[in-house]
Enzyme design. Structure first.
Site, short mmCIF file in Angstrom:
data_model
loop_
_atom_site.label_atom_id
_atom_site.label_comp_id
_atom_site.label_asym_id
_atom_site.label_seq_id
_atom_site.Cartn_x
_atom_site.Cartn_y
_atom_site.Cartn_z
N GLY A 79 0.96 -1.23 0.29
CA GLY A 79 -0.23 -0.06 0.33
C GLY A 79 0.67 1.67 0.43
N GLN A 121 2.39 9.78 1.56
CA GLN A 121 4.44 9.44 1.30
C GLN A 121 5.15 9.86 -0.11
OE1 GLN A 121 2.46 5.20 2.78
NE2 GLN A 121 4.64 4.93 3.40
N CYS A 151 5.97 -0.04 8.08
CA CYS A 151 5.80 0.98 6.85
C CYS A 151 7.02 1.28 6.05
CB CYS A 151 5.57 2.28 7.91
SG CYS A 151 4.62 3.45 6.86
N LEU A 152 6.69 1.91 4.88
CA LEU A 152 7.90 2.39 3.68
C LEU A 152 8.44 4.04 4.25
CD1 LEU A 152 6.11 1.48 -0.14
CD2 LEU A 152 7.67 0.02 1.69
N HIS A 157 -4.18 1.08 8.16
CA HIS A 157 -3.18 1.77 7.77
C HIS A 157 -2.76 2.55 6.78
CE1 HIS A 157 2.03 0.76 7.54
NE2 HIS A 157 1.88 2.17 7.01
N GLU A 158 -3.24 2.78 6.15
CA GLU A 158 -3.02 3.31 4.06
C GLU A 158 -3.87 4.64 4.59
OE1 GLU A 158 -0.78 3.54 2.39
OE2 GLU A 158 -0.15 1.01 2.81
N HIS A 212 -2.59 6.74 7.39
CA HIS A 212 -1.66 7.69 6.71
C HIS A 212 -2.20 9.28 6.26
CE1 HIS A 212 2.58 6.09 6.98
NE2 HIS A 212 1.74 5.07 5.96
#
Length: 214
Positions: free
Chosen positions: A68, A73, A126-127, A168-169, A172
């Site tokens: 995702g 991000q 997480c990226l 999670h997304e 963000h």
């Protein structure tokens, strides 16, 4: 979704990002854009630019790799995210985590609410927080409402790992990182994860690191 009548600063920002081919740079924790609520999408990008931006998010997510990616991000404070999970995991992990393949999807202006009271706790990464993972307890099932990239309404219930991904997304897009919800005693480097915590569930980590599971 509305059709824009003129270019906006967000459109200019996205155009600048897309001026270079290949994956977009992913911003890391500490950047203010990750801590601010995003602007709901309401036609700030015309259809062609939105399509190009979504494709860039897809390419960036695949290259990272991740399951995702949210617009903040890559430095864009717009309420858009993409998700996709081929779920290349062993069967025991698939069963324990409810991790099943998910096709590529675009989430525009998403929000979620829990369905029922059951919670599930697993390690997440997480990226935008590279090199670390931590256990997060989340609702095991959620109802997601949003639109797709073509403006079609989405109203769907997600369970297991797909529910975790969309939570999670969406978080963000509200300026929240997974660490805000994590059990911080579980925080582990990727090296520690590879050496110690590869089990399908985090019970052993909880016992060794001293944290409770729901």
């Amino acid at each position: 979704m509305a059709t824009p009548s003129h270019r906006t600063p967000l459109a200019e920002l996205v155009e600048e990002l897309l001026a270079t081919d290949g994956p977009l740079p992913i911003v890391a924790a500490g950047e203010p854009v990750l801590r601010r609520a995003t602007e709901p999408y309401d036609g700030q990008l015309d259809a062609a630019l939105l399509s190009r931006f979504v494709e860039a998010l897809r390419i960036t997510m695949h290259a990272a790799p991740g399951v995702g990616l949210a617009a903040p991000q890559v430095g864009v404070p717009l309420r858009i995210a993409v998700v996709e999970d081929p779920a290349p995991v062993p069967e025991e992990v698939r069963e324990a985590r409810g991790r099943v393949p998910q096709p590529f999807r675009v989430l525009v202006n998403p929000s979620y609410e829990p369905v029922g009271t059951q919670r599930a706790a697993f390690f997440e990464g997480c990226l935008s927080v590279p090199g670390w993972q931590a256990v997060v307890a989340r609702p095991a099932q959620v109802r997601l409402t949003c639109e797709d990239e073509n403006g079609r309404p989405v109203d769907e219930v997600f369970s297991g790992w797909p529910a975790r991904i969309v939570q999670h997304e969406t978080d963000h897009l509200d300026g929240m990182l997974y660490l805000d919800r994590a059990e911080l005693r579980s925080l582990s480097s990727n090296q520690a994860m590879a050496e110690r915590w590869t089990q399908p569930t985090p019970e052993r980590a909880a016992a060794s690191l001293g944290f409770e599971l729901p």
